[in-house]
Design an enzyme around this catalytic site. Structure first.
Site, mmCIF file in Angstrom:
data_model
loop_
_atom_site.group_PDB
_atom_site.id
_atom_site.type_symbol
_atom_site.label_atom_id
_atom_site.label_comp_id
_atom_site.label_asym_id
_atom_site.label_seq_id
_atom_site.Cartn_x
_atom_site.Cartn_y
_atom_site.Cartn_z
ATOM 1 N N ASP B 7 13.548 -11.267 -14.617
ATOM 2 C CA ASP B 7 13.339 -11.170 -13.168
ATOM 3 C C ASP B 7 14.419 -12.032 -12.530
ATOM 4 O O ASP B 7 14.319 -13.262 -12.524
ATOM 5 C CB ASP B 7 11.940 -11.690 -12.806
ATOM 6 C CG ASP B 7 11.697 -11.639 -11.300
ATOM 7 O OD1 ASP B 7 12.257 -10.757 -10.629
ATOM 8 O OD2 ASP B 7 10.948 -12.489 -10.802
ATOM 9 N N ILE B 10 18.216 -16.694 -8.039
ATOM 10 C CA ILE B 10 19.101 -17.855 -8.183
ATOM 11 C C ILE B 10 18.304 -19.160 -8.214
ATOM 12 O O ILE B 10 18.687 -20.101 -8.901
ATOM 13 C CB ILE B 10 20.226 -17.858 -7.114
ATOM 14 C CG1 ILE B 10 21.255 -18.971 -7.357
ATOM 15 C CG2 ILE B 10 19.676 -17.947 -5.704
ATOM 16 C CD1 ILE B 10 22.165 -18.758 -8.513
ATOM 17 N N THR B 11 17.154 -19.217 -7.529
ATOM 18 C CA THR B 11 16.346 -20.445 -7.613
ATOM 19 C C THR B 11 15.297 -20.365 -8.728
ATOM 20 O O THR B 11 14.950 -21.378 -9.326
ATOM 21 C CB THR B 11 15.620 -20.753 -6.282
ATOM 22 O OG1 THR B 11 14.874 -19.609 -5.903
ATOM 23 C CG2 THR B 11 16.602 -21.084 -5.179
ATOM 24 N N GLU B 70 14.542 -5.406 -13.332
ATOM 25 C CA GLU B 70 14.072 -4.504 -12.287
ATOM 26 C C GLU B 70 15.241 -4.225 -11.351
ATOM 27 O O GLU B 70 16.022 -5.116 -11.027
ATOM 28 C CB GLU B 70 12.896 -5.129 -11.517
ATOM 29 C CG GLU B 70 12.241 -4.112 -10.586
ATOM 30 C CD GLU B 70 10.843 -4.541 -10.101
ATOM 31 O OE1 GLU B 70 10.088 -5.135 -10.889
ATOM 32 O OE2 GLU B 70 10.525 -4.266 -8.935
ATOM 33 N N PHE B 74 17.377 -4.486 -1.447
ATOM 34 C CA PHE B 74 17.470 -5.545 -0.442
ATOM 35 C C PHE B 74 17.504 -4.911 0.938
ATOM 36 O O PHE B 74 18.147 -3.893 1.151
ATOM 37 C CB PHE B 74 18.750 -6.356 -0.646
ATOM 38 C CG PHE B 74 18.826 -7.001 -1.991
ATOM 39 C CD1 PHE B 74 18.217 -8.221 -2.225
ATOM 40 C CD2 PHE B 74 19.489 -6.384 -3.028
ATOM 41 C CE1 PHE B 74 18.284 -8.828 -3.463
ATOM 42 C CE2 PHE B 74 19.564 -6.971 -4.282
ATOM 43 C CZ PHE B 74 18.964 -8.199 -4.499
ATOM 44 N N ARG B 76 18.420 -5.944 4.772
ATOM 45 C CA ARG B 76 18.937 -6.908 5.753
ATOM 46 C C ARG B 76 19.076 -8.323 5.198
ATOM 47 O O ARG B 76 18.902 -9.288 5.908
ATOM 48 C CB ARG B 76 18.033 -6.955 6.992
ATOM 49 C CG ARG B 76 18.052 -5.677 7.810
ATOM 50 C CD ARG B 76 17.270 -5.860 9.099
ATOM 51 N NE ARG B 76 15.847 -6.061 8.889
ATOM 52 C CZ ARG B 76 14.984 -5.086 8.665
ATOM 53 N NH1 ARG B 76 15.387 -3.840 8.626
ATOM 54 N NH2 ARG B 76 13.710 -5.343 8.472
ATOM 55 N N GLN B 77 19.345 -8.451 3.919
ATOM 56 C CA GLN B 77 19.490 -9.795 3.377
ATOM 57 C C GLN B 77 20.683 -9.847 2.445
ATOM 58 O O GLN B 77 20.542 -10.071 1.245
ATOM 59 C CB GLN B 77 18.235 -10.217 2.635
ATOM 60 C CG GLN B 77 17.044 -10.390 3.535
ATOM 61 C CD GLN B 77 15.996 -11.267 2.892
ATOM 62 O OE1 GLN B 77 16.222 -12.456 2.640
ATOM 63 N NE2 GLN B 77 14.853 -10.688 2.608
ATOM 64 N N LEU B 80 21.179 -13.023 0.379
ATOM 65 C CA LEU B 80 20.281 -13.085 -0.771
ATOM 66 C C LEU B 80 20.765 -12.148 -1.868
ATOM 67 O O LEU B 80 20.831 -12.523 -3.041
ATOM 68 C CB LEU B 80 18.863 -12.701 -0.344
ATOM 69 C CG LEU B 80 17.856 -12.647 -1.505
ATOM 70 C CD1 LEU B 80 17.647 -14.042 -2.090
ATOM 71 C CD2 LEU B 80 16.533 -12.059 -1.043
ATOM 72 N N LYS B 83 23.587 -13.653 -3.832
ATOM 73 C CA LYS B 83 23.238 -14.738 -4.759
ATOM 74 C C LYS B 83 22.368 -14.259 -5.925
ATOM 75 O O LYS B 83 22.496 -14.773 -7.036
ATOM 76 C CB LYS B 83 22.572 -15.888 -4.004
ATOM 77 C CG LYS B 83 23.590 -16.570 -3.106
ATOM 78 C CD LYS B 83 23.122 -17.899 -2.577
ATOM 79 C CE LYS B 83 24.253 -18.555 -1.793
ATOM 80 N NZ LYS B 83 23.789 -19.776 -1.104
ATOM 81 N N HIS B 143 7.217 -15.016 -11.376
ATOM 82 C CA HIS B 143 8.546 -14.642 -11.893
ATOM 83 C C HIS B 143 8.477 -14.304 -13.383
ATOM 84 O O HIS B 143 9.179 -13.412 -13.867
ATOM 85 C CB HIS B 143 9.557 -15.765 -11.663
ATOM 86 C CG HIS B 143 9.746 -16.079 -10.208
ATOM 87 N ND1 HIS B 143 10.415 -15.231 -9.360
ATOM 88 C CD2 HIS B 143 9.310 -17.108 -9.447
ATOM 89 C CE1 HIS B 143 10.418 -15.748 -8.130
ATOM 90 N NE2 HIS B 143 9.747 -16.882 -8.166
ATOM 91 N N ASP B 146 6.615 -10.902 -13.690
ATOM 92 C CA ASP B 146 7.533 -9.802 -13.366
ATOM 93 C C ASP B 146 8.494 -9.526 -14.527
ATOM 94 O O ASP B 146 8.811 -8.367 -14.823
ATOM 95 C CB ASP B 146 8.345 -10.128 -12.102
ATOM 96 C CG ASP B 146 7.473 -10.118 -10.847
ATOM 97 O OD1 ASP B 146 6.326 -9.622 -10.907
ATOM 98 O OD2 ASP B 146 7.938 -10.616 -9.800
#
Ligand SMILES: [Mg+2]
Lengths: 166, 166
Positions: B7, B10-11, B70, B74, B76-77, B80, B83, B143, B146
């Site tokens: 999954d 980045i964080t 998966e 996205f 409008r990001q 994100l 990254k 996470h 997933d």
């Protein structure tokens, strides 16, 4: 100061290595330039794996003190942003493994550094890259020219003590 | 069939390894689960470098025959997407180096595989993951759940001869 500039992309990724004078006018020697090309017919991991391998090769061959990329801005193209991200991810892995810190500058900062004002045209920037490197012709293709512009931009800010980590 | 599910993020990046039965009902054994955490206080190359190292470690330790992610959508990001792309790029480098092919499935395909219909709720999917793995509780954090769901999804499609390369 040796700098590796990267113009990230999944189909074309520019890599340019310059050795910039430590002071005085921004002058530099072109040490290396290449564009890594990959095809959508290849497996994704092979494309990204090759980008990583080529970036690492350049890092180990030229031992730059910095790797510089242009900050990316995307408008309504998430799919593109995602795949350009894959390419930069591969480059970041190479930088981490080689122990080379990564810096990033926006388009305005590139123009400011190379042409002296933030509203310079693409042509003005290209001319300044050519002049700073003492070349007879503008570097081609554009992905290589962009990579060299960002390498010179980092040299400019680093000399001012204003290097900007990614 | 051993599968590493990822999954990407980045964080928080989930890594789950399962060993699925080759036929019959979709049953699998949980071999490994972890979430790689990185902070925005770290250098970008250190975050991405650690993600690469941990993915590679899991690939070399468990020698899966496939890595599955998966498909990301996205809205409008772009920032994100970019990254998350870095993180997946690091994982793709690891897969390429380990010689493990990469597969991807959309959210509908995950639901179809695990719950039998494309409109299943997140809870239904989580319940099926828990049941397929014979666990007493739903894997946490989300996470990891997933990552395990996507690993099981790949096993489902691979057994049908319908594996989907990224
Ligand atoms: Mg370009």
């Amino acid at each position: 100061m040796i700098v590796l500039g990267v113009d990230p992309g999944i189909t074309h990724l520019g890599l340019g290595v310059v050795e910039a004078e430590e002071k005085g006018a921004l002058k530099a020697r072109l040490l290396h330039g290449e564009v890594v090309r990959t095809s959508h017919k290849e497996k994704a991991e092979a494309r990204v794996g090759r980008i990583h391998a080529r970036a690492k090769e350049a890092l180990l061959a030229f031992r730059p003190e910095a790797l510089a990329v242009e900050e990316q801005f995307f408008y309504r193209q998430n799919e593109l942003a995602y795949k350009v991200g894959w390419a930069l991810g591969a480059v970041l892995v190479a930088a981490f493994e080689a122990g080379v810190p990564v810096y990033a500058y926006g388009p305005m900062q590139v123009k400011q550094a190379l042409a002296g004002h933030g509203h310079a045209s693409k042509e003005e920037v290209a001319l300044m890259v050519r002049s700073a490197l003492g070349l007879k012709e503008t570097p081609r293709p554009s992905h290589l020219a962009d990579a060299l512009a960002i390498a010179l931009t980092h040299a400019f800010y680093a000399r001012l003590g204003a290097a900007k980590p990614l």
